[in-house]
Design an enzyme around this catalytic site. Structure first.
Site, PDB file in Angstrom:
ATOM      1  N   THR A 133      67.193  64.489  28.945  1.00  0.00           N
ATOM      2  CA  THR A 133      66.296  65.504  29.483  1.00  0.00           C
ATOM      3  C   THR A 133      67.027  66.470  30.405  1.00  0.00           C
ATOM      4  O   THR A 133      68.052  66.120  30.999  1.00  0.00           O
ATOM      5  CB  THR A 133      65.151  64.828  30.271  1.00  0.00           C
ATOM      6  N   ASP A 134      66.472  67.676  30.566  1.00  0.00           N
ATOM      7  CA  ASP A 134      67.047  68.610  31.537  1.00  0.00           C
ATOM      8  C   ASP A 134      66.743  68.209  32.976  1.00  0.00           C
ATOM      9  O   ASP A 134      67.343  68.725  33.924  1.00  0.00           O
ATOM     10  CB  ASP A 134      66.549  70.039  31.276  1.00  0.00           C
ATOM     11  N   GLU A 135      65.832  67.255  33.169  1.00  0.00           N
ATOM     12  CA  GLU A 135      65.458  66.854  34.529  1.00  0.00           C
ATOM     13  C   GLU A 135      66.602  66.170  35.276  1.00  0.00           C
ATOM     14  O   GLU A 135      66.572  66.080  36.504  1.00  0.00           O
ATOM     15  CB  GLU A 135      64.215  65.964  34.505  1.00  0.00           C
ATOM     16  N   TYR A 159      62.192  58.681  37.226  1.00  0.00           N
ATOM     17  CA  TYR A 159      62.422  58.932  35.801  1.00  0.00           C
ATOM     18  C   TYR A 159      63.741  59.640  35.559  1.00  0.00           C
ATOM     19  O   TYR A 159      64.585  59.172  34.779  1.00  0.00           O
ATOM     20  CB  TYR A 159      61.271  59.754  35.204  1.00  0.00           C
ATOM     21  N   LYS A 163      67.270  58.393  33.661  1.00  0.00           N
ATOM     22  CA  LYS A 163      67.873  59.072  32.514  1.00  0.00           C
ATOM     23  C   LYS A 163      69.292  59.536  32.840  1.00  0.00           C
ATOM     24  O   LYS A 163      70.186  59.478  31.990  1.00  0.00           O
ATOM     25  CB  LYS A 163      67.006  60.264  32.079  1.00  0.00           C
ATOM     26  N   HIS A 296      58.363  67.122  43.534  1.00  0.00           N
ATOM     27  CA  HIS A 296      58.205  67.923  42.314  1.00  0.00           C
ATOM     28  C   HIS A 296      59.252  69.037  42.253  1.00  0.00           C
ATOM     29  O   HIS A 296      59.306  69.904  43.132  1.00  0.00           O
ATOM     30  CB  HIS A 296      56.801  68.529  42.283  1.00  0.00           C
TER      31      HIS A 296
END
Length: 354
Positions: A133-135, A159, A163, A296
């Site tokens: 993921t880009d997160e 999360y 990853k 966030h």
């Protein structure tokens, strides 16, 4: 070739399998332990193919994974199995550590043992494709920059941290042990068969039920949106044509604020579902601003020029065409999402960190 897809009953995994069965001649084994988000109903259009098989296995079970390797003899592993919802990682990080880190380690070790035993020609062809993921890159707030393949990691949530950890493991197994790997990091996916805890399906289903449409904070968080079928094409291209040891960022070239996404869904529903729930004059009247998610990130945006330049992939869907297809799919497929909502999830809010 024989392609082993972990997490193939999930949202992106099922799109990959549908693409492999419908648009290639490869044999596919779907390895999935069927957690809450795993749904074999997402594969009904291909599950009768003689090139498709399914095995219900947890990737943390090394002996079961080794048995699958020895019997199926994969040429490519596409590793998508993961816990993936940020809000759930706030409520319960342990499952994310177990599946995303320990599970990836278990799979890597089984793959390494299998790969080492292959004849040299088969070793050259083998690929371990890790889908991420880009997160993992963190937050781009306050800049006009884009995430590139060289952007330093700075994960914010349990999360994304899990990853990031799995990405590091995959690259380490390549550098230390020579395992032939490729890694992809993608932006936010959307499209048919999406579990309704995520923003777009949640808004669609809440709206047609006349429920509030929750928008975190003021809805100014920016995401790059990628239609899941475009992503599936990109993943198969990387798995079959990508260069060993390389990372490819996959994005949709569609940066949108969350409030814009919600408003666009409301606009489409005015057109496609004009008969509204009782008491609802306009779908947009259901928009409700709620307390923001803890930690966030405010902006993600992908530079996908490398995969276009080196592999020739570009997304086919604009956000407007993809979103219209998505809204129409949910309106036409009540049976699929009704079965999901009859299970353990009823569109409630998760991840408030309390």
């Amino acid at each position: 070739m024989n392609v082993l897809v972990t997490g193939g009953a999930g949202f992106i995994g099922s799109a990959v399998i549908r693409h492999l069965i419908n648009d290639s001649t490869h044999n596919v084994l779907n390895l999935d332990c069927l957690t809450y988000a795993g749904n074999l109903a997402s594969l009904v259009e291909v599950d009768r193919s003689e090139r498709y098989n399914f095995s219900q296995i947890d990737i943390c079970n090394k002996e079961a994974v080794k048995k699958v390797f020895s019997e199926f003899k994969p040429d490519i592993i596409m590793h998508l199995a993961a816990e993936s919802h940020v809000d759930r990682s706030i409520d319960g990080p342990a499952a994310f550590i177990q599946t995303n880190i320990v599970g990836t380690y278990t799979l890597l070790e089984a793959a390494r043992e299998y790969w080492k035993a292959l004849e040299p020609a088969k070793q050259q062809l083998f690929r371990f494709h890790h889908i991420s993921t880009d997160e993992v890159y963190g937050d781009l707030h306050g800049t006009d920059d884009l995430f590139t393949e060289e952007t330093p990691y700075a994960p914010s949530s349990p999360y994304s941290a899990s990853k990031a950890s799995s990405d590091h493991l995959v690259r380490a197994w390549n550098r230390t042990f020579g395992l032939p790997v490729v890694v992809t990091n993608c932006s936010n996916n959307y499209g048919p068969y999406h579990f309704p805890e995520k923003l777009i399906p949640l808004v669609i289903l809440n709206a047609i039920h006349g429920k509030p449409l929750p928008v975190y904070g003021e809805g100014n968080q920016i995401r790059d949106w990628l239609f899941v079928e475009d992503h599936a094409r990109a993943l198969v291209k990387v798995a079959t044509e990508g260069k060993v040891g390389e990372t490819y960022n996959i994005g949709g070239h569609n940066e949108k604020r969350n409030i814009e996404v919600v408003q666009a869904i409301c606009g489409l529903l005015e057109e496609l579902a004009p008969v509204k729930p009782e008491g609802v004059e306009h779908y947009a009247n259901l928009i409700t601003f709620v307390k923001d998610r803890p930690g966030h990130d405010l902006r993600y945006a992908i530079d996908a020029s490398k995969i276009e330049r080196e592999l020739g992939w570009v997304p086919e869907e604009s956000f407007e065409t993809g979103l219209r297809k998505t809204v129409q799919w949910y309106l036409n497929n009540k049976g699929w999402w009704q079965a999901v909502l009859d299970g353990s999830y009823q569109l409630e809010r998760l991840g408030q960190g309390e």
